[in-house]
Write a protein that holds these residues in place. Structure first.
Motif, PDB file in Angstrom:
ATOM      1  N   LEU A 146       0.844  -1.202   0.000  1.00  0.00           N
ATOM      2  CA  LEU A 146       0.000   0.000   0.000  1.00  0.00           C
ATOM      3  C   LEU A 146       0.875   1.247   0.000  1.00  0.00           C
ATOM      4  O   LEU A 146       0.637   2.178  -0.777  1.00  0.00           O
ATOM      5  CB  LEU A 146      -0.935  -0.011   1.215  1.00  0.00           C
ATOM      6  CG  LEU A 146      -1.859   1.196   1.367  1.00  0.00           C
ATOM      7  CD1 LEU A 146      -2.799   1.330   0.178  1.00  0.00           C
ATOM      8  CD2 LEU A 146      -2.648   1.068   2.676  1.00  0.00           C
TER       9      LEU A 146
ATOM     10  N   VAL B  90      -3.973   0.538  -5.608  1.00  0.00           N
ATOM     11  CA  VAL B  90      -3.918   1.042  -4.226  1.00  0.00           C
ATOM     12  C   VAL B  90      -5.208   0.658  -3.499  1.00  0.00           C
ATOM     13  O   VAL B  90      -5.180   0.130  -2.382  1.00  0.00           O
ATOM     14  CB  VAL B  90      -3.699   2.571  -4.200  1.00  0.00           C
ATOM     15  CG1 VAL B  90      -3.942   3.147  -2.823  1.00  0.00           C
ATOM     16  CG2 VAL B  90      -2.291   2.922  -4.685  1.00  0.00           C
TER      17      VAL B  90
ATOM     18  N   ALA C   9      -5.609  -1.965  -0.342  1.00  0.00           N
ATOM     19  CA  ALA C   9      -6.159  -1.492   0.935  1.00  0.00           C
ATOM     20  C   ALA C   9      -7.396  -2.301   1.326  1.00  0.00           C
ATOM     21  O   ALA C   9      -7.559  -2.663   2.501  1.00  0.00           O
ATOM     22  CB  ALA C   9      -6.488  -0.008   0.844  1.00  0.00           C
TER      23      ALA C   9
ATOM     24  N   ALA D 227      -5.877  -0.236   7.046  1.00  0.00           N
ATOM     25  CA  ALA D 227      -5.047   0.323   5.971  1.00  0.00           C
ATOM     26  C   ALA D 227      -4.428   1.633   6.447  1.00  0.00           C
ATOM     27  O   ALA D 227      -5.132   2.525   6.901  1.00  0.00           O
ATOM     28  CB  ALA D 227      -5.894   0.549   4.729  1.00  0.00           C
TER      29      ALA D 227
ATOM     30  N   GLY E  77      -2.988   4.542   5.041  1.00  0.00           N
ATOM     31  CA  GLY E  77      -2.837   5.272   3.792  1.00  0.00           C
ATOM     32  C   GLY E  77      -2.562   6.748   3.941  1.00  0.00           C
ATOM     33  O   GLY E  77      -2.639   7.480   2.961  1.00  0.00           O
TER      34      GLY E  77
END
Length: 158
Positions: free
Chosen positions: A25, A65, A69, A79, A81
């Protein structure tokens, strides 16, 4: 650990794959941002063609992506991010901010694609060894897309 939405996977397989997905990720988010950096700042004779290509590539990477996730959360992870976590967890060097020529951006991006592809393939093998063939399959899909992106971008200077 948050709730997992899978059955039939050992906890250690899920934990291993959550870690692998977390790294992926960060790497793919970092690649997405590098593509946009190049897209916004490239200049030169091949500008419009590369500019449009990078828009297409950014959209493909953004899909990866999201898929990464989502799998991470399905396995019971959270996740990470945020920009801070991407910087902390990405295996990539910082994208150079001082380049503008289209061919320098193409070279920088091609190298990043190829490096991330190498990491994704290693994680694919680790996920399979851990017993999560679904995550290994996800990494196979991502690796094919990353390799194709490296080719599409790199072919501009071949």
């Amino acid at each position: 650990m948050p709730e997992a939405f899978v059955r039939g996977l050992e906890d250690n397989a899920r934990e291993t794959c959550i870690d692998l997905l977390q790294k992926s990720l960060a790497d793919t988010t970092d690649l997405f941002l590098a593509i946009k950096q190049a897209h916004w700042n490239l200049k030169g004779a091949a500008f419009i063609g590369v500019h449009k290509l990078l828009d297409d590539e950014a959209a493909k990477i953004q899909d990866f992506v999201d898929t990464i996730a989502e799998r991470l959360v399905i396995l019971g992870g959270t996740a990470h991010g945020t920009s801070q976590k991407v910087v902390e967890n990405s295996s990539m060097e910082a994208y150079p901010l001082d380049i503008q020529k289209w061919d320098e951006h193409v070279d920088a991006l091609k190298e990043r694609y190829m490096e991330i592809g190498k990491h994704i393939r290693a994680r694919m093998a680790e996920a399979g060894e851990a017993g999560d063939e679904d995550t290994a399959d996800l990494f196979t899909e991502v690796s094919r897309g990353i390799d194709k992106g490296a080719w599409f971008i790199g072919a501009h200077t071949a």
